[in-house]
Design an enzyme around this catalytic site. Structure first.
Site, mmCIF file in Angstrom:
data_model
loop_
_atom_site.group_PDB
_atom_site.id
_atom_site.type_symbol
_atom_site.label_atom_id
_atom_site.label_comp_id
_atom_site.label_asym_id
_atom_site.label_seq_id
_atom_site.Cartn_x
_atom_site.Cartn_y
_atom_site.Cartn_z
ATOM 1 N N SER A 273 0.867 -1.183 0.000
ATOM 2 C CA SER A 273 0.000 0.000 0.000
ATOM 3 C C SER A 273 0.896 1.222 0.000
ATOM 4 O O SER A 273 2.041 1.156 0.463
ATOM 5 C CB SER A 273 -0.875 0.004 1.259
ATOM 6 O OG SER A 273 -1.425 1.293 1.497
ATOM 7 N N TYR B 68 -0.834 -0.596 10.530
ATOM 8 C CA TYR B 68 -1.041 -1.011 9.131
ATOM 9 C C TYR B 68 0.155 -0.577 8.285
ATOM 10 O O TYR B 68 0.683 -1.359 7.472
ATOM 11 C CB TYR B 68 -2.340 -0.387 8.619
ATOM 12 C CG TYR B 68 -2.657 -0.698 7.175
ATOM 13 C CD1 TYR B 68 -3.195 -1.926 6.809
ATOM 14 C CD2 TYR B 68 -2.428 0.248 6.171
ATOM 15 C CE1 TYR B 68 -3.491 -2.213 5.485
ATOM 16 C CE2 TYR B 68 -2.721 -0.028 4.844
ATOM 17 C CZ TYR B 68 -3.255 -1.260 4.505
ATOM 18 O OH TYR B 68 -3.544 -1.537 3.188
HETATM 19 N N1 NAP Z 1 -8.799 -1.214 -0.751
HETATM 20 C C1 NAP Z 1 -7.810 -0.331 -0.643
HETATM 21 O O1 NAP Z 1 -8.023 0.896 -0.654
HETATM 22 C C2 NAP Z 1 -6.386 -0.828 -0.558
HETATM 23 C C3 NAP Z 1 -5.353 0.108 -0.774
HETATM 24 C C4 NAP Z 1 -4.032 -0.293 -0.690
HETATM 25 C C5 NAP Z 1 -3.733 -1.599 -0.379
HETATM 26 N N2 NAP Z 1 -4.739 -2.492 -0.155
HETATM 27 C C6 NAP Z 1 -4.353 -3.871 0.183
HETATM 28 O O2 NAP Z 1 -4.872 -4.726 -0.801
HETATM 29 C C7 NAP Z 1 -5.052 -6.038 -0.246
HETATM 30 C C8 NAP Z 1 -6.451 -6.523 -0.626
HETATM 31 O O3 NAP Z 1 -7.400 -5.654 -0.043
HETATM 32 P P1 NAP Z 1 -8.808 -5.389 -0.722
HETATM 33 O O4 NAP Z 1 -8.959 -3.938 -0.891
HETATM 34 O O5 NAP Z 1 -9.011 -6.295 -1.865
HETATM 35 O O6 NAP Z 1 -9.742 -5.795 0.504
HETATM 36 P P2 NAP Z 1 -10.934 -6.860 0.642
HETATM 37 O O7 NAP Z 1 -11.874 -6.720 -0.498
HETATM 38 O O8 NAP Z 1 -11.438 -6.679 2.025
HETATM 39 O O9 NAP Z 1 -10.192 -8.279 0.504
HETATM 40 C C9 NAP Z 1 -9.360 -8.761 1.499
HETATM 41 C C10 NAP Z 1 -9.021 -10.208 1.199
HETATM 42 O O10 NAP Z 1 -8.134 -10.689 2.218
HETATM 43 C C11 NAP Z 1 -8.656 -11.923 2.707
HETATM 44 N N3 NAP Z 1 -8.320 -12.120 4.116
HETATM 45 C C12 NAP Z 1 -8.476 -11.251 5.136
HETATM 46 N N4 NAP Z 1 -8.125 -11.845 6.296
HETATM 47 C C13 NAP Z 1 -7.746 -13.109 5.993
HETATM 48 C C14 NAP Z 1 -7.301 -14.210 6.749
HETATM 49 N N5 NAP Z 1 -7.183 -14.150 8.092
HETATM 50 N N6 NAP Z 1 -7.021 -15.363 6.115
HETATM 51 C C15 NAP Z 1 -7.145 -15.459 4.762
HETATM 52 N N7 NAP Z 1 -7.563 -14.448 3.993
HETATM 53 C C16 NAP Z 1 -7.868 -13.293 4.596
HETATM 54 C C17 NAP Z 1 -10.143 -11.820 2.548
HETATM 55 O O11 NAP Z 1 -10.694 -13.119 2.574
HETATM 56 P P3 NAP Z 1 -12.253 -13.374 3.039
HETATM 57 O O12 NAP Z 1 -13.064 -12.310 2.378
HETATM 58 O O13 NAP Z 1 -12.533 -14.725 2.476
HETATM 59 O O14 NAP Z 1 -12.264 -13.265 4.510
HETATM 60 C C18 NAP Z 1 -10.252 -11.122 1.204
HETATM 61 O O15 NAP Z 1 -10.149 -12.050 0.149
HETATM 62 C C19 NAP Z 1 -4.829 -5.884 1.251
HETATM 63 O O16 NAP Z 1 -3.539 -6.334 1.575
HETATM 64 C C20 NAP Z 1 -4.908 -4.377 1.491
HETATM 65 O O17 NAP Z 1 -4.107 -3.981 2.573
HETATM 66 C C21 NAP Z 1 -6.058 -2.137 -0.250
#
Ligand code: NAP
Length: 250
Positions: free
Chosen positions: A132, A144
């Site tokens: 991120s 984070y």
């Molecule tokens: N959205 C943003 O603005 C943003 C910005 C920068 C970076 N990121 C990073 O991008 C990555 C993906 O985030 P996203 O935005 O796609 O969020 P998201 O839609 O909430 O997806 C998160 C994913 O992580 C999985 N996960 C969470 N806890 C877990 C655990 N204990 N064991 C296995 N899987 C787990 C979830 O699985 P389940 O749903 O099956 O629980 C889901 O597939 C993250 O690392 C986040 O920090 C996001």
């Protein structure tokens, strides 16, 4: 540009960025091992993309071992998409939330990569960390930010010490369920949130070009450069922008 590795493991494939990456890889003909916790959402992605769905909780070392066992000798591309967020002053953040951030965002990808390095090395493969822009330090997201900075340092070291490809993807805000799940909506006027499909496109392109890191959107690289050469000026600007505890990035 090189062709994509054929056998890909994607964690976080049940939602958001990971699901979009799975779709993009499927479009390029990759065979997928899709990892997540939510069986129904994971199966829905597997139905759209093909591939095998593996339910595993990455907070648990047994979950990490289940993924590495399933991918051992097979994986050529490993995408660490799973992650959780939390926002608010550090002192108000419960210890167990900090623990979950460190475990899911940092310990699990480090351990899973460690276990799969021999497989990836044999395949002359590639590993991708979804970090991120918070890796450069975002106020009210200290724990984070630590996990994402940790991933970035780990990736940089691995890229130098091993002969596998290593890419770090550093998105700003992305329109996924992430903010709802962390319990704090995104309120900044910029960077404007981008779609998970855009992040997935940049990620796949970075693998094909063997890029060390890519910010999404690309102009966020400027912030990282300012942070690198003038950390005091960066901190001053951040202080002006980050007064609200709910203002953070992903
Ligand atoms: N959205 C943003 O603005 C943003 C910005 C920068 C970076 N990121 C990073 O991008 C990555 C993906 O985030 P996203 O935005 O796609 O969020 P998201 O839609 O909430 O997806 C998160 C994913 O992580 C999985 N996960 C969470 N806890 C877990 C655990 N204990 N064991 C296995 N899987 C787990 C979830 O699985 P389940 O749903 O099956 O629980 C889901 O597939 C993250 O690392 C986040 O920090 C996001």
């Amino acid at each position: 540009m090189t062709s994509l590795p054929r056998n890909a493991v994607v964690t976080g494939a049940s939602s958001g960025i990971g699901a979009a990456v799975a779709e993009r890889l499927a479009h390029h003909g990759c065979r997928l091992l899709l990892v997540g916790r939510d069986r129904a959402r994971l199966d829905a992605v597997a139905l759209r993309c093909g591939g095998r769905a593996l339910v595993a909780d990455l907070r648990d070392p047994a979950g990490v071992a289940a993924v590495s066992d399933a991918a051992d000798g097979w994986a050529q591309l490993l995408v660490h998409g799973a992650g959780v967020g939390a926002a608010g002053p550090l002192a108000d953040t419960p210890a167990e939330v900090v623990d979950e951030l460190l475990t899911v965002n940092l310990v699990a990808p480090v351990q899973l990569t460690r276990a799969l390095v021999p497989t990836l090395r044999t395949a002359r493969g590639h590993v991708v960390f979804v970090a991120s822009v918070a890796a450069i330090g975002v106020a009210y997201e200290a724990a984070y930010s630590a996990t994402k900075a940790g991933l970035r340092g780990f990736a940089d070291a691995l890229r130098v010490e091993s002969d596998i490809g290593v890419t770090t993807v550093l998105p700003g805000a992305v329109t996924t369920p992430y903010y709802e799940r962390r319990g704090q909506p995104y309120h900044r006027r910029f960077p404007r949130p981008v779609s998970p499909e855009r992040v997935a496109g940049a990620l796949v392109d970075a693998v094909r070009r063997d890029r060390a890191e890519v910010f999404v959107p690309r102009w966020l690289t400027v912030g990282a450069r300012v942070h690198g050469v003038a950390p005091a000026a960066f901190a001053h600007l951040s202080r002006r922008m980050d007064r609200r505890p709910d203002a953070g990035h992903g």
